[in-house]
Scaffold this motif. Sequence first.
Motif, PDB file in Angstrom:
ATOM      1  N   ILE A  77       0.864  -1.190   0.000  1.00  0.00           N
ATOM      2  CA  ILE A  77       0.000   0.000   0.000  1.00  0.00           C
ATOM      3  C   ILE A  77       0.894   1.231   0.000  1.00  0.00           C
ATOM      4  O   ILE A  77       1.887   1.273   0.727  1.00  0.00           O
ATOM      5  CB  ILE A  77      -0.915   0.004   1.240  1.00  0.00           C
ATOM      6  N   PRO A  78       0.586   2.239  -0.809  1.00  0.00           N
ATOM      7  CA  PRO A  78       1.405   3.467  -0.785  1.00  0.00           C
ATOM      8  C   PRO A  78       1.502   4.026   0.633  1.00  0.00           C
ATOM      9  O   PRO A  78       0.519   4.043   1.383  1.00  0.00           O
ATOM     10  CB  PRO A  78       0.647   4.406  -1.719  1.00  0.00           C
ATOM     11  N   ILE A  79       2.694   4.498   0.982  1.00  0.00           N
ATOM     12  CA  ILE A  79       2.946   4.984   2.342  1.00  0.00           C
ATOM     13  C   ILE A  79       1.982   6.103   2.722  1.00  0.00           C
ATOM     14  O   ILE A  79       1.444   6.135   3.840  1.00  0.00           O
ATOM     15  CB  ILE A  79       4.401   5.463   2.482  1.00  0.00           C
ATOM     16  N   VAL A  80       1.749   7.025   1.784  1.00  0.00           N
ATOM     17  CA  VAL A  80       0.862   8.147   2.088  1.00  0.00           C
ATOM     18  C   VAL A  80      -0.548   7.661   2.398  1.00  0.00           C
ATOM     19  O   VAL A  80      -1.178   8.096   3.381  1.00  0.00           O
ATOM     20  CB  VAL A  80       0.853   9.151   0.911  1.00  0.00           C
ATOM     21  N   ASP A  81      -1.055   6.742   1.600  1.00  0.00           N
ATOM     22  CA  ASP A  81      -2.400   6.216   1.838  1.00  0.00           C
ATOM     23  C   ASP A  81      -2.460   5.441   3.155  1.00  0.00           C
ATOM     24  O   ASP A  81      -3.431   5.559   3.917  1.00  0.00           O
ATOM     25  CB  ASP A  81      -2.814   5.296   0.679  1.00  0.00           C
ATOM     26  N   GLY A  82      -1.401   4.669   3.415  1.00  0.00           N
ATOM     27  CA  GLY A  82      -1.375   3.907   4.664  1.00  0.00           C
ATOM     28  C   GLY A  82      -1.336   4.809   5.882  1.00  0.00           C
ATOM     29  O   GLY A  82      -2.052   4.577   6.868  1.00  0.00           O
ATOM     30  N   LEU A  83      -0.486   5.836   5.825  1.00  0.00           N
ATOM     31  CA  LEU A  83      -0.404   6.772   6.951  1.00  0.00           C
ATOM     32  C   LEU A  83      -1.723   7.523   7.150  1.00  0.00           C
ATOM     33  O   LEU A  83      -2.134   7.778   8.285  1.00  0.00           O
ATOM     34  CB  LEU A  83       0.725   7.773   6.707  1.00  0.00           C
ATOM     35  N   ARG A  84      -2.377   7.871   6.075  1.00  0.00           N
ATOM     36  CA  ARG A  84      -3.649   8.585   6.191  1.00  0.00           C
ATOM     37  C   ARG A  84      -4.698   7.690   6.869  1.00  0.00           C
ATOM     38  O   ARG A  84      -5.444   8.150   7.746  1.00  0.00           O
ATOM     39  CB  ARG A  84      -4.130   9.024   4.808  1.00  0.00           C
ATOM     40  N   ASP A  85      -4.743   6.421   6.481  1.00  0.00           N
ATOM     41  CA  ASP A  85      -5.695   5.503   7.108  1.00  0.00           C
ATOM     42  C   ASP A  85      -5.374   5.305   8.591  1.00  0.00           C
ATOM     43  O   ASP A  85      -6.283   5.255   9.435  1.00  0.00           O
ATOM     44  CB  ASP A  85      -5.679   4.152   6.386  1.00  0.00           C
ATOM     45  N   LEU A  86      -4.074   5.181   8.896  1.00  0.00           N
ATOM     46  CA  LEU A  86      -3.681   5.000  10.297  1.00  0.00           C
ATOM     47  C   LEU A  86      -4.026   6.240  11.122  1.00  0.00           C
ATOM     48  O   LEU A  86      -4.488   6.139  12.251  1.00  0.00           O
ATOM     49  CB  LEU A  86      -2.178   4.711  10.387  1.00  0.00           C
ATOM     50  N   ARG A  87      -3.769   7.418  10.548  1.00  0.00           N
ATOM     51  CA  ARG A  87      -4.072   8.656  11.268  1.00  0.00           C
ATOM     52  C   ARG A  87      -5.559   8.755  11.604  1.00  0.00           C
ATOM     53  O   ARG A  87      -5.945   9.125  12.723  1.00  0.00           O
ATOM     54  CB  ARG A  87      -3.652   9.850  10.419  1.00  0.00           C
ATOM     55  N   ASP A  88      -6.410   8.413  10.637  1.00  0.00           N
ATOM     56  CA  ASP A  88      -7.846   8.535  10.865  1.00  0.00           C
ATOM     57  C   ASP A  88      -8.349   7.546  11.910  1.00  0.00           C
ATOM     58  O   ASP A  88      -9.412   7.758  12.505  1.00  0.00           O
ATOM     59  CB  ASP A  88      -8.598   8.316   9.544  1.00  0.00           C
ATOM     60  N   GLY A  89      -7.598   6.476  12.148  1.00  0.00           N
ATOM     61  CA  GLY A  89      -8.035   5.484  13.126  1.00  0.00           C
ATOM     62  C   GLY A  89      -7.408   5.627  14.503  1.00  0.00           C
ATOM     63  O   GLY A  89      -7.668   4.808  15.389  1.00  0.00           O
ATOM     64  N   LEU A  90      -6.577   6.660  14.704  1.00  0.00           N
ATOM     65  CA  LEU A  90      -5.892   6.840  15.983  1.00  0.00           C
ATOM     66  C   LEU A  90      -6.809   7.468  17.019  1.00  0.00           C
ATOM     67  O   LEU A  90      -7.621   8.346  16.716  1.00  0.00           O
ATOM     68  CB  LEU A  90      -4.653   7.720  15.800  1.00  0.00           C
ATOM     69  N   ASP A  91      -6.650   7.002  18.274  1.00  0.00           N
ATOM     70  CA  ASP A  91      -7.382   7.593  19.392  1.00  0.00           C
ATOM     71  C   ASP A  91      -6.585   8.685  20.078  1.00  0.00           C
ATOM     72  O   ASP A  91      -7.158   9.541  20.752  1.00  0.00           O
ATOM     73  CB  ASP A  91      -7.739   6.504  20.427  1.00  0.00           C
ATOM     74  N   ASN A  92      -5.246   8.644  19.944  1.00  0.00           N
ATOM     75  CA  ASN A  92      -4.380   9.627  20.582  1.00  0.00           C
ATOM     76  C   ASN A  92      -4.334  10.891  19.709  1.00  0.00           C
ATOM     77  O   ASN A  92      -3.770  10.876  18.619  1.00  0.00           O
ATOM     78  CB  ASN A  92      -2.973   9.052  20.741  1.00  0.00           C
ATOM     79  N   PRO A  93      -4.915  12.013  20.174  1.00  0.00           N
ATOM     80  CA  PRO A  93      -4.948  13.219  19.327  1.00  0.00           C
ATOM     81  C   PRO A  93      -3.563  13.778  19.042  1.00  0.00           C
ATOM     82  O   PRO A  93      -3.331  14.349  17.970  1.00  0.00           O
ATOM     83  CB  PRO A  93      -5.789  14.198  20.156  1.00  0.00           C
ATOM     84  N   GLY A  94      -2.632  13.631  19.986  1.00  0.00           N
ATOM     85  CA  GLY A  94      -1.285  14.123  19.760  1.00  0.00           C
ATOM     86  C   GLY A  94      -0.593  13.372  18.639  1.00  0.00           C
ATOM     87  O   GLY A  94       0.062  13.967  17.771  1.00  0.00           O
ATOM     88  N   PHE A  95      -0.709  12.041  18.664  1.00  0.00           N
ATOM     89  CA  PHE A  95      -0.119  11.210  17.613  1.00  0.00           C
ATOM     90  C   PHE A  95      -0.790  11.504  16.278  1.00  0.00           C
ATOM     91  O   PHE A  95      -0.146  11.515  15.227  1.00  0.00           O
ATOM     92  CB  PHE A  95      -0.265   9.743  17.990  1.00  0.00           C
ATOM     93  N   ARG A  96      -2.091  11.750  16.311  1.00  0.00           N
ATOM     94  CA  ARG A  96      -2.813  12.066  15.070  1.00  0.00           C
ATOM     95  C   ARG A  96      -2.307  13.376  14.470  1.00  0.00           C
ATOM     96  O   ARG A  96      -2.143  13.487  13.244  1.00  0.00           O
ATOM     97  CB  ARG A  96      -4.312  12.144  15.373  1.00  0.00           C
TER      98      ARG A  96
END
Length: 401
Positions: A77-96
């Motif tokens: 999976i392209p890194i940008v797409d993967g990171l975007r999906d991971l960001r949207d699923g994070l519960d930690n607002p700082g990490f997001r």
Amino acid sequence: MPSYQYKAIDADGHHARGRLDAFNEVDLELRLRKMGLDLITSKTTARNAPSTGNGSITRQDLITFCFDMEQVSRASIPIVDGLRDLRDGLDNPGFRDILTSILEDIEGGKTLSESFAAYPQAFSKVFVSLIRAGEISGQLTEVFENLGTTLRWQDELIAQTRKLLMYPALVFVVVGAVVIFLLLYLVPKMVGLLTTMGLDLPLQTRVLIALSDITANYWWLVLILAVLASIIATTVVRTNTRAKYAFDYLILRLPIIGRILEKILLARFANFFALMYRSGITVLDAMRTSEDIVDNVYVADGLRRAGQQINAGENLSEAFQNLGMFPPLVVRMLRVGEATGALDTALLNITYFYNRDVNESVEKALKLLEPTLTLVLGIILALILFSVLTPLYEMLGQLDL
């Protein structure tokens, strides 16, 4: 360039919040649109590093992130797409917020390791170095897999260290509470009885009475002096290189605990050193990076000297043997690995050796600490009671006469 705190929505209707640098609101909207987000509201904020939100980025957050990134890389999976999906699923607002900024950096032309390096509060130097090595060697999947495993092992190692230190700290608190109770309650009552009898008090009893008086009448001064001494000692250790070196050396020379702490530090070094070497980082670069991993000036100084010897032409096994910190078995495994060309396997064997050795050492230490500290508590109480009862026995002896 100003920084904007924004609220946006993606194509699936999920809300996203974060901070992004842009020239103006139009530029902000264009940048968010490239990230698959539609701007809802925004406001300018002070331009600084992304906030950690409601809490710091924990090791468990990084473990989960490494596992997810491993799957993203393994599935191509392209890194940008993967990171975007991971960001949207994070519960930690700082990490997001951090992943949002990383996405912007990558879309701006930076590599993944360069983007990670901009946020040291989340990604350590070792983490960034390994990602950079994975990008160069094309082994990013293996690097994320090894990083997740190593971080999980480090989490277990920290739990073992806390377990090792918790019992002595608890016993120390109990002993202190018992001693203070005896000095404030038992000793004053006995002093009144002994002074009315006019007995010639022995030295240990006079010392105990003096300690009782100081504790009862000047406890506030003792507390202030203890706090000041602690602050001064901490400041000196943090700011003075020689004091830090001496402190770290003495910590490793404590009975029972010191040797185990040294093994834990060397286990951490061996684990990360093996991981860096397998990821394609050179031995010298791995040695330099490892100096920060051990978090001990004494051990780091030894690793620095070993790196200098390697740079001068000595083998890794010879440098470790000259260091004097590693047991002969570890040096022998390194020597065999160098001779057979399987140094990465030898390093993994060393990691296994230290993992098992640390686990067994912690278990043995906990079994040995319990009776040892109980004996120390018994000796302290016996000394106090001996100092109190000795005059009474002398008085009873005089009555018999």
